[in-house]
Design a protein around this motif. Structure first.
Motif, PDB file in Angstrom:
ATOM      1  N   ASP A   1       1.430  11.097   8.209  1.00 45.92           N
ATOM      2  CA  ASP A   1       0.348  10.214   8.585  1.00 45.92           C
ATOM      3  C   ASP A   1      -0.181  10.408  10.133  1.00 45.92           C
ATOM      4  O   ASP A   1      -1.489  10.175  10.242  1.00 45.92           O
ATOM      5  CB  ASP A   1       0.974   8.417   8.742  1.00 45.92           C
TER       6      ASP A   1
ATOM      7  N   VAL B   1       0.936  -1.183  -0.036  1.00 48.19           N
ATOM      8  CA  VAL B   1      -0.015   0.096   0.166  1.00 48.19           C
ATOM      9  C   VAL B   1       0.794   1.186   0.067  1.00 48.19           C
ATOM     10  O   VAL B   1       0.671   2.063  -0.842  1.00 48.19           O
ATOM     11  CB  VAL B   1      -0.880  -0.069   1.166  1.00 48.19           C
ATOM     12  N   GLU B   2       1.899   1.221   0.738  1.00 45.64           N
ATOM     13  CA  GLU B   2       2.683   2.346   1.035  1.00 45.64           C
ATOM     14  C   GLU B   2       3.482   2.642  -0.361  1.00 45.64           C
ATOM     15  O   GLU B   2       3.577   3.871  -0.873  1.00 45.64           O
ATOM     16  CB  GLU B   2       3.933   2.317   1.940  1.00 45.64           C
TER      17      GLU B   2
ATOM     18  N   GLN C   1       0.810   4.155  -2.923  1.00 44.40           N
ATOM     19  CA  GLN C   1       0.732   5.619  -2.599  1.00 44.40           C
ATOM     20  C   GLN C   1       1.752   6.559  -2.932  1.00 44.40           C
ATOM     21  O   GLN C   1       1.611   7.537  -3.471  1.00 44.40           O
ATOM     22  CB  GLN C   1       0.459   5.544  -1.166  1.00 44.40           C
TER      23      GLN C   1
ATOM     24  N   THR D   1      -4.179   9.270   9.645  1.00 41.03           N
ATOM     25  CA  THR D   1      -3.854   7.866   9.039  1.00 41.03           C
ATOM     26  C   THR D   1      -3.633   6.874  10.375  1.00 41.03           C
ATOM     27  O   THR D   1      -4.054   5.778  10.212  1.00 41.03           O
ATOM     28  CB  THR D   1      -2.798   7.835   7.888  1.00 41.03           C
TER      29      THR D   1
ATOM     30  N   ARG E   1       2.019   7.292  -6.839  1.00 43.70           N
ATOM     31  CA  ARG E   1       1.001   8.346  -7.379  1.00 43.70           C
ATOM     32  C   ARG E   1       1.667   9.758  -7.234  1.00 43.70           C
ATOM     33  O   ARG E   1       0.812  10.565  -7.906  1.00 43.70           O
ATOM     34  CB  ARG E   1      -0.367   7.960  -6.684  1.00 43.70           C
ATOM     35  N   ASP E   2       2.570   9.937  -6.429  1.00 44.81           N
ATOM     36  CA  ASP E   2       3.202  11.341  -6.103  1.00 44.81           C
ATOM     37  C   ASP E   2       4.168  11.373  -7.126  1.00 44.81           C
ATOM     38  O   ASP E   2       5.298  11.216  -6.684  1.00 44.81           O
ATOM     39  CB  ASP E   2       3.410  11.573  -4.619  1.00 44.81           C
TER      40      ASP E   2
END
Length: 266
Positions: free
Chosen positions: A83, A14-15, A18, A88, A21-22
């Motif tokens: 986070d 997941v990290e 994420q 988060t 996408r940046d």
């Protein structure tokens, strides 16, 4: 019951998703160290007269240490501060994700980023400066344990340092201060390191960056270049001992300082 290792691996996936996408973060992470290598390799091209040693070869090795510190320490510290600030961590606290699983997920992220960054740096060194890669399996074995210990030590220290950051907006600036200072006194940007005052070298010897830079130079530079180091040798045993000690110190610090929420929310 799902194990911590399994949850950590899933969290790591997941990290990574994420992060990719940046685009801004990706560009800065991968290309800034490569840009520094291009600049240093070009500016100091005629600065070395030692046989088999060129500026590009030295900085190709040293910049690996810079890339790992920048990625593992700063990315980890900023990521955890973010986070915590955006909630988060508070949401994760109510899930099966334990602190250990969360740490593992973050380490998987910085490990993947550091590996990609090393690949970019070596590509620049080989394609632009014609830097030779080692053909000896023993040197690549040294590279392997150096990389692993460096990522773990810097990653865990990044987790601990995140507790010192009051805001995600200032995290990058705060964490960059010790990183930049250590790059200079540890022989990453200045080589041979013996050009530095003796007291600076002594101070740098207590921290992992000096040993990381020296260790990666031992992989990519000829053995004759060991005389350019502060101790006149590559010192692989001492390097492993110092980095291993910082892994333990980092683990103790992050377990002692990590918190799921901001103190102001407590």
């Amino acid at each position: 019951m799902t194990s911590t290792l399994t949850i950590g691996r899933r969290r790591g996936g997941v990290e990574i998703l994420q992060f990719v996408r940046d685009r801004t973060a990706m560009i800065f992470t991968f290309f800034f160290p490569a840009l520094l290598l291009l600049l240093f390799g070009t500016i100091f091209a005629d600065s070395y007269d030692h046989p088999g040693v060129s500026a590009a070869r030295v900085f190709s090795a040293s910049m690996i240490a810079y890339g790992i510190v920048s990625t593992a320490f700063i990315t980890m510290g900023v990521g955890i501060a973010t986070d915590r600030e955006d909630g988060t961590l508070k949401r994760l606290r109510g899930t099966p994700v334990s602190a250990s699983a969360y740490f593992l997920g973050k380490l998987i992220l910085v490990g993947a980023l550091a590996a990609a960054e090393v690949a970019v740096l070596l590509a620049v060194g080989v394609l632009i400066f014609d830097v030779p890669l080692p053909s000896d399996a023993g040197r690549w074995l040294t590279f392997g344990w150096m990389f692993l210990l460096s990522v773990v030590a810097c990653g865990l220290l990044g987790i601990a340092a995140s507790a010192l950051v009051r805001s995600a907006r200032t995290a990058g600036a705060v964490l960059n201060v010790p990183v930049v200072a250590l790059q200079f006194v540890s022989g990453v940007f200045i080589h041979p390191i013996t050009q530095l005052p003796g007291w600076m070298i002594t101070v740098a010897s207590f921290f992992p960056v000096k040993w990381m830079a020296q260790g990666f130079r031992s992989v990519f530079l000829p053995d004759s270049a060991a005389g350019l180091e502060a101790g006149g040798a590559w010192e692989p045993g001492r390097t492993a001992l110092v980095l291993g000690a910082w892994c333990v110190i980092g683990l103790v610090l992050c377990l002692a300082t990590f918190r799921w929420t901001d103190r102001r929310d407590s």
